[in-house]
Design a protein around this motif. Sequence first.
Motif: not given
Length: 319
Positions: A198-200, A224-226, A249-251
């Motif tokens: 998430q942070a990155k 989490n990146m989303a 959107f994300s996976f």
Amino acid sequence: MKKVVAVLLALMMVAGMVYAEDLITVGYAQVGAESDWRMANTKSFQDTFTPENGYQLIFDDAQQKQENQIRAIRNFIQREVDYIVVAPVVETGWETVLQEAYDAGIPVILSDRMMDVSDELYVAWVGGNFVKEGETAGHWLEDYLEKQGRADEDINIVTLQGTIGASAQVGRTEGFGNILAQHDNWHMLAMQTGEFTQAKGQEVMESFLHSYPDIDVVVCENDNMAFGAIDAIKAAGRTCGPDGDIIIFSFDAVRAAFDAMIAGDLNAAFECNPLHGPRVAEIIQKLENGESVDKIQYVDETYFDTTMDLEAIKATRAY
Ligand code: GYE
């Protein structure tokens, strides 16, 4: 009295040893704890490989570093475990250590991500079909733009990639890329890794928003990146989701992704199932019974978006 206690203690130790010897020892070289998906995956192994189920699990968290995973595998070999399970952080660089396991006669089962090694060095692999996930996302976007009457518009896209060289990154990038290639009006402005965290994800999205003022779509190679990207978008005074100006959107489709969709921040989540513990246990039981196992086992996966009854679906989800 002392004697009785000593005898009792000795008996208990012997019983414990016999018991421990009956257990199948499994070393699991886990990637790390970088995402909700990963935590669910770890829990699945810890819940499955218990003494009650006949196993002793030796769990290793490699903190997303290949050298730590290699060290863990060597440690498992030294401890003469019955099975080694690896969720390899990246695909390449495993030949030597897998050969060592092979020479020691310890079967290796790959789970989640793939390794680029010769076939005889592992007995089976079970995980998600990452290329298919990427293609499903591409088709979803086609459909979504079509419904919005934007099928012929120029569409600017950025991608937050996973750990470079990880199967989940390689496959999702390739799968989405296959659909991207069919649309001359889709433009991939930039792709950069957010390391599945998430942070990155937030950090990279901040820099994307700086460099590209006209982003239409953000592809996030995990949930989490989303979550990080959504924070960055909001902090920049922009909006996203079905009612916002950026499609995102994300996976994975973990529980928090359902919350983000319900909140109207995320458009869609493409499922990747982390519950591999029971699947790996089934493989081990078959091997124990001398049965053959399928070498490559893909798990069925679907997707979710904000047109669905997400509250109802969320209530049925295990992760
Ligand atoms: O998508 C991500 C995790 O390899 C499928 O790893 C897995 C990926 C998953 O960190 O959240």
